[in-house]
Design a protein around this motif. Structure first.
Motif, short mmCIF file in Angstrom:
data_model
loop_
_atom_site.label_atom_id
_atom_site.label_comp_id
_atom_site.label_asym_id
_atom_site.label_seq_id
_atom_site.Cartn_x
_atom_site.Cartn_y
_atom_site.Cartn_z
N ASP A 180 0.86 -1.18 0.00
CA ASP A 180 0.00 0.00 0.00
C ASP A 180 0.89 1.23 0.00
O ASP A 180 1.97 1.22 0.59
N ILE A 181 0.42 2.30 -0.63
CA ILE A 181 1.13 3.57 -0.55
C ILE A 181 0.10 4.67 -0.34
O ILE A 181 -0.96 4.68 -0.99
N GLU A 182 0.39 5.60 0.58
CA GLU A 182 -0.58 6.60 1.00
C GLU A 182 0.03 7.99 1.02
O GLU A 182 1.21 8.15 1.35
N ALA A 183 -0.79 8.97 0.70
CA ALA A 183 -0.38 10.37 0.81
C ALA A 183 -1.59 11.23 1.15
O ALA A 183 -2.72 10.92 0.74
N ALA A 184 -1.34 12.31 1.90
CA ALA A 184 -2.37 13.32 2.12
C ALA A 184 -2.48 14.17 0.86
O ALA A 184 -1.46 14.49 0.23
N LEU A 185 -3.69 14.52 0.49
CA LEU A 185 -3.91 15.27 -0.75
C LEU A 185 -4.06 16.76 -0.48
O LEU A 185 -4.83 17.16 0.42
N PRO A 186 -3.37 17.60 -1.25
CA PRO A 186 -3.52 19.05 -1.06
C PRO A 186 -4.79 19.60 -1.71
O PRO A 186 -5.43 20.50 -1.17
N VAL A 187 -5.14 19.07 -2.89
CA VAL A 187 -6.30 19.55 -3.66
C VAL A 187 -6.80 18.42 -4.53
O VAL A 187 -6.16 17.37 -4.66
N ALA A 188 -7.96 18.64 -5.16
CA ALA A 188 -8.42 17.71 -6.19
C ALA A 188 -7.48 17.82 -7.39
O ALA A 188 -6.76 18.80 -7.55
N GLY A 189 -7.45 16.78 -8.22
CA GLY A 189 -6.57 16.81 -9.39
C GLY A 189 -6.24 15.41 -9.85
O GLY A 189 -6.97 14.46 -9.54
N SER A 190 -5.17 15.29 -10.58
CA SER A 190 -4.73 14.00 -11.13
C SER A 190 -3.55 13.48 -10.32
O SER A 190 -2.61 14.22 -10.04
N TYR A 191 -3.61 12.18 -9.98
CA TYR A 191 -2.61 11.56 -9.12
C TYR A 191 -2.11 10.25 -9.74
O TYR A 191 -2.90 9.50 -10.31
N LEU A 192 -0.81 10.02 -9.61
CA LEU A 192 -0.16 8.81 -10.13
C LEU A 192 0.79 8.27 -9.07
O LEU A 192 1.38 9.03 -8.30
N VAL A 193 1.01 6.95 -9.08
CA VAL A 193 2.07 6.35 -8.26
C VAL A 193 3.30 6.26 -9.15
O VAL A 193 3.26 5.66 -10.23
N ALA A 194 4.40 6.87 -8.71
CA ALA A 194 5.58 6.95 -9.56
C ALA A 194 6.85 7.03 -8.72
O ALA A 194 6.81 7.31 -7.52
N ALA A 195 7.98 6.76 -9.36
CA ALA A 195 9.29 6.88 -8.73
C ALA A 195 10.19 7.69 -9.64
O ALA A 195 10.06 7.62 -10.87
N PRO A 196 11.12 8.46 -9.07
CA PRO A 196 12.03 9.24 -9.92
C PRO A 196 12.98 8.34 -10.69
O PRO A 196 13.35 7.28 -10.22
N GLN A 197 13.38 8.78 -11.87
CA GLN A 197 14.37 8.02 -12.65
C GLN A 197 15.77 8.37 -12.15
O GLN A 197 16.03 9.47 -11.74
#
Length: 197
Positions: A180-197
């Motif tokens: 599982d991965i969780e984050a608090a959201l600042p606003v509505a919008g588009s969200y993705l699970v990602a990692a930096p290259q």
């Protein structure tokens, strides 16, 4: 006399062996660290998005009265209907409690991501998003080239908010449970699970 020495020796041995055996058993860390990842903004082209091979969840629209906690659970499509993500709003997420709120969620095909819209704005940090990738975790080939293992890639993952100009803000994210991965959201919008290259 010899018998008492032998008894003392054996008693000492029986005390030492369990202490040694217990000390030798060290837990093995198999899950990602509990601490939150750091926030950072990157070009979208510089992140690797977590893919899913599972049947996509349907678009979801939920209407409720603000003022009480609310959790919306999205599941992958049939036949398994496994959890994909959950979106939780605290009781005071919407400033005017008692008003009717509509939440529209559109999962993005082929990836762990979604587009979120709400009829009323919510307070930053009063909503949280959890993605559950236990069943359909799919690391792109690029992820294995960069991170060399699924575990290293998983530990680098964060929930990211898509920004204008093809950028993404990787939010402080935690792993409340394995997969599982969780984050608090600042606003509505588009969200993705990602990692930096």
């Amino acid at each position: 006399m010899a018998h008492s020495r032998l008894t003392a020796y054996l008693l000492g041995f029986t005390v030492l062996v369990p202490a040694w055996a217990c000390g030798a058993r060290q837990p093995v860390a198999t899950s990602p660290p509990a601490g939150a990842t750091a926030a950072r903004i990157l070009p979208l082209a510089r992140v690797i998005v977590l893919e899913t091979s599972g049947p996509p969840p349907p678009d979801t629209s939920v209407t409720f009265t603000a003022g009480t906690p609310r959790t919306i659970v999205l599941t992958h499509g049939p036949p398994e209907n496994i959890e994909f993500a959950s979106l939780s709003f605290a009781a005071h997420a919407f400033a005017d409690s008692g008003q009717t709120v509509t939440v529209d969620i559109k999962p993005r095909p082929g990836v762990y991501g979604l587009d979120l819209a709400t009829s009323l704005p919510f307070r930053s940090g009063e909503a949280s998003l959890v993605f559950d990738y236990a069943r359909y975790f799919s690391a792109p080939a690029r992820a294995l080239q960069v991170y060399h293992s699924h575990v290293s890639f998983e530990r680098a993952l964060a929930v990211g908010r898509v920004l204008p100009d093809n950028q993404i803000e990787l939010l402080p994210s935690t792993h409340p449970e394995p997969d599982d991965i969780e984050a608090a959201l600042p606003v509505a919008g588009s969200y993705l699970v990602a990692a930096p290259q």
